[in-house]
Each structure stands twice: as structure tokens, then as C-alpha cells.
Write a protein that holds these residues in place. Sequence first.
Motif, PDB file in Angstrom:
ATOM      1  N   MET A  17       1.067  -1.244  -0.251  1.00  0.00           N
ATOM      2  CA  MET A  17       0.043  -0.096   0.147  1.00  0.00           C
ATOM      3  C   MET A  17       0.636   1.527   0.065  1.00  0.00           C
ATOM      4  SD  MET A  17      -2.873  -0.815  -0.184  1.00  0.00           S
ATOM      5  CE  MET A  17      -3.245   0.622  -0.256  1.00  0.00           C
ATOM      6  N   PHE A  18       2.125   0.833   0.177  1.00  0.00           N
ATOM      7  CA  PHE A  18       2.851   2.367   0.166  1.00  0.00           C
ATOM      8  C   PHE A  18       2.937   3.442  -0.823  1.00  0.00           C
ATOM      9  CE2 PHE A  18       6.679   4.287  -0.005  1.00  0.00           C
ATOM     10  CZ  PHE A  18       7.013   5.429   1.701  1.00  0.00           C
ATOM     11  N   PRO A  19       2.929   3.197  -1.565  1.00  0.00           N
ATOM     12  CA  PRO A  19       2.768   3.784  -3.177  1.00  0.00           C
ATOM     13  C   PRO A  19       1.185   4.773  -3.011  1.00  0.00           C
ATOM     14  CG  PRO A  19       3.642   0.962  -3.652  1.00  0.00           C
ATOM     15  CD  PRO A  19       3.318   1.439  -2.976  1.00  0.00           C
ATOM     16  N   SER A  20       0.065   3.969  -2.628  1.00  0.00           N
ATOM     17  CA  SER A  20      -0.932   4.950  -2.409  1.00  0.00           C
ATOM     18  C   SER A  20      -0.474   5.695  -1.649  1.00  0.00           C
ATOM     19  CB  SER A  20      -2.278   3.917  -1.578  1.00  0.00           C
ATOM     20  OG  SER A  20      -1.907   2.411  -3.170  1.00  0.00           O
ATOM     21  N   THR A  21      -0.265   5.771  -0.262  1.00  0.00           N
ATOM     22  CA  THR A  21       0.542   6.448   0.493  1.00  0.00           C
ATOM     23  C   THR A  21       1.634   7.524   0.125  1.00  0.00           C
ATOM     24  OG1 THR A  21       0.745   4.947   2.426  1.00  0.00           O
ATOM     25  CG2 THR A  21       1.837   7.338   2.596  1.00  0.00           C
ATOM     26  N   VAL A  22       2.218   7.042  -0.584  1.00  0.00           N
ATOM     27  CA  VAL A  22       3.097   8.325  -1.131  1.00  0.00           C
ATOM     28  C   VAL A  22       1.631   9.544  -1.837  1.00  0.00           C
ATOM     29  CG1 VAL A  22       5.027   8.589  -2.600  1.00  0.00           C
ATOM     30  CG2 VAL A  22       5.254   7.268  -1.708  1.00  0.00           C
ATOM     31  N   CYS A  23       0.788   9.157  -3.185  1.00  0.00           N
ATOM     32  CA  CYS A  23       0.081   9.910  -3.882  1.00  0.00           C
ATOM     33  C   CYS A  23      -0.406  10.342  -3.078  1.00  0.00           C
ATOM     34  CB  CYS A  23      -1.048   8.235  -4.831  1.00  0.00           C
ATOM     35  SG  CYS A  23       0.500   7.757  -6.109  1.00  0.00           S
ATOM     36  N   LEU A  24      -1.413   9.474  -1.906  1.00  0.00           N
ATOM     37  CA  LEU A  24      -1.815  10.141  -1.051  1.00  0.00           C
ATOM     38  C   LEU A  24      -1.610  11.399  -0.355  1.00  0.00           C
ATOM     39  CD1 LEU A  24      -5.224  10.585   0.255  1.00  0.00           C
ATOM     40  CD2 LEU A  24      -4.406   9.202   2.401  1.00  0.00           C
ATOM     41  N   THR A  25       0.048  11.249  -0.034  1.00  0.00           N
ATOM     42  CA  THR A  25       0.835  12.809   0.875  1.00  0.00           C
ATOM     43  C   THR A  25       0.577  13.395  -0.721  1.00  0.00           C
ATOM     44  OG1 THR A  25       1.657  10.987   1.700  1.00  0.00           O
ATOM     45  CG2 THR A  25       2.333  13.067   1.234  1.00  0.00           C
ATOM     46  N   LEU A  26       1.157  13.394  -1.483  1.00  0.00           N
ATOM     47  CA  LEU A  26       1.485  14.023  -2.796  1.00  0.00           C
ATOM     48  C   LEU A  26      -0.138  14.950  -3.212  1.00  0.00           C
ATOM     49  CD1 LEU A  26       3.253  12.362  -5.369  1.00  0.00           C
ATOM     50  CD2 LEU A  26       4.821  14.156  -3.717  1.00  0.00           C
ATOM     51  N   PHE A  27      -1.225  14.606  -3.077  1.00  0.00           N
ATOM     52  CA  PHE A  27      -2.684  14.821  -3.033  1.00  0.00           C
ATOM     53  C   PHE A  27      -2.827  15.943  -2.015  1.00  0.00           C
ATOM     54  CE2 PHE A  27      -6.789  14.699  -2.217  1.00  0.00           C
ATOM     55  CZ  PHE A  27      -7.483  15.304  -3.552  1.00  0.00           C
ATOM     56  N   PHE A  28      -2.018  15.675  -1.337  1.00  0.00           N
ATOM     57  CA  PHE A  28      -2.848  16.802   0.330  1.00  0.00           C
ATOM     58  C   PHE A  28      -1.855  17.413   0.053  1.00  0.00           C
ATOM     59  CE2 PHE A  28      -6.278  12.858   1.868  1.00  0.00           C
ATOM     60  CZ  PHE A  28      -6.422  14.036   2.838  1.00  0.00           C
ATOM     61  N   ILE A  29      -0.378  17.760   0.059  1.00  0.00           N
ATOM     62  CA  ILE A  29       0.420  18.726  -0.821  1.00  0.00           C
ATOM     63  C   ILE A  29       0.101  19.244  -1.147  1.00  0.00           C
ATOM     64  CG2 ILE A  29       2.815  19.194  -0.942  1.00  0.00           C
ATOM     65  CD1 ILE A  29       3.422  16.249   0.847  1.00  0.00           C
ATOM     66  N   ALA A  30      -0.299  19.333  -2.135  1.00  0.00           N
ATOM     67  CA  ALA A  30      -1.120  19.589  -3.706  1.00  0.00           C
ATOM     68  C   ALA A  30      -2.110  21.103  -3.166  1.00  0.00           C
ATOM     69  CB  ALA A  30      -0.828  19.017  -4.607  1.00  0.00           C
ATOM     70  N   TRP A  31      -2.563  20.295  -3.087  1.00  0.00           N
ATOM     71  CA  TRP A  31      -4.277  20.303  -2.123  1.00  0.00           C
ATOM     72  C   TRP A  31      -3.893  22.366  -1.719  1.00  0.00           C
ATOM     73  CZ3 TRP A  31      -9.371  17.686   0.071  1.00  0.00           C
ATOM     74  CH2 TRP A  31     -10.124  19.177  -0.118  1.00  0.00           C
TER      75      TRP A  31
END
Length: 170
Positions: free
Chosen positions: A153-167
Motif C-alpha cells: 500500500m505504500f505507493p498509494s500512501t505516497v500518492c495520497l501525501t502528494l495529493f494533500f500537499i498539492a491541495w
Amino acid sequence: HIPFGTSMLIILEKWEIERGELCKKQLLFWITMFRENKSLIYFYIISHIGIFFISDAIYWDDWEIYNTPKEEIFNIFSQAGSFVPFTPYLHTYLLPLGPWTYRLLTFVFFFVITYCFDRIIFNSKLVNSEIRDLLVLFFTVLPFNIARVALIMFPSTVCLTLFFIAWRYK
């Protein structure tokens, strides 16, 4: 823009000054974040410190990539049509370091997500301070995404983190 004829030494000195300023800004950011969010940090640590007690655990789908040769990991993700192109690179880099690196990075990334969530709500001005604190507390303490402990699940965690940082920083 660098004027023609500028020596490399001057360029490097300027870059060092700018980099030093950037480091100071980053340090000030982390100090400010800690001062403003002490209770958030404490609640987060208390709620999620257990991830370090299972630092070497391997779960269901993790066995597909754990102790698997690098070429096989690339083959698995190319056949699966991974939606995240960096997934095999991520796993082949982190797996030799051990499962604990996934857990440490997951712990840090989900705190960054929590911090960004707090700042997003704060900047939106849709709710008052008390409601915001309550929403962020629930977001921090409740066991959302309990599967985050799985290596797969770690790649999903990376993507979620990038999403929140971008938002947060849009």
C-alpha cells in the motif's frame, strides 16, 4: 537568468546563499508547525505509534514482493498494469532497507497528510476553530486506512501525501 560571462564560482556562491536561505525557511517552517500543532503531534504519535511494534511484519500481498528479485518485481507490476509508474522502483529501492523503512515513512507521510488536512480546513474558513479542531482530531485518531501497514500500500500512501500537499499549497 545568469548574465553572460559570469564565473562558475559566483554562480555557486549565489546558489549556496539561496540554498542556505531555503534551509532556514524549511527549519522555520518545521519550528512553526511544531509550535502551532503540539497537541496534534501528540495525538498523532499516541494514536499511531503502534506501527513501530510491527515494523518487520509482512502481510497478505506483501509476500508477492518480499524477498523477490528486482526483475520479478518489475515484471509483476508491468503485468498488473500498475497505475503508478514509479511503484516497482519504489519497492526495489525500499525493500533492501527493510520493512521498517516503509513503516517509518508511512508514519511520517500520514502526519504530513494530517497537517495538510488541518491547514486546508483552516484556510477554507468554512467551519469555526472548534469544529476544525474536532474534525482534525477525528481524522488523526480514528483508524482510517488501516491497511496502511502493508508494504504493497505504500505507493498509494505516497500518492495520497502528494495529493494533500498539492491541495494545501495550490
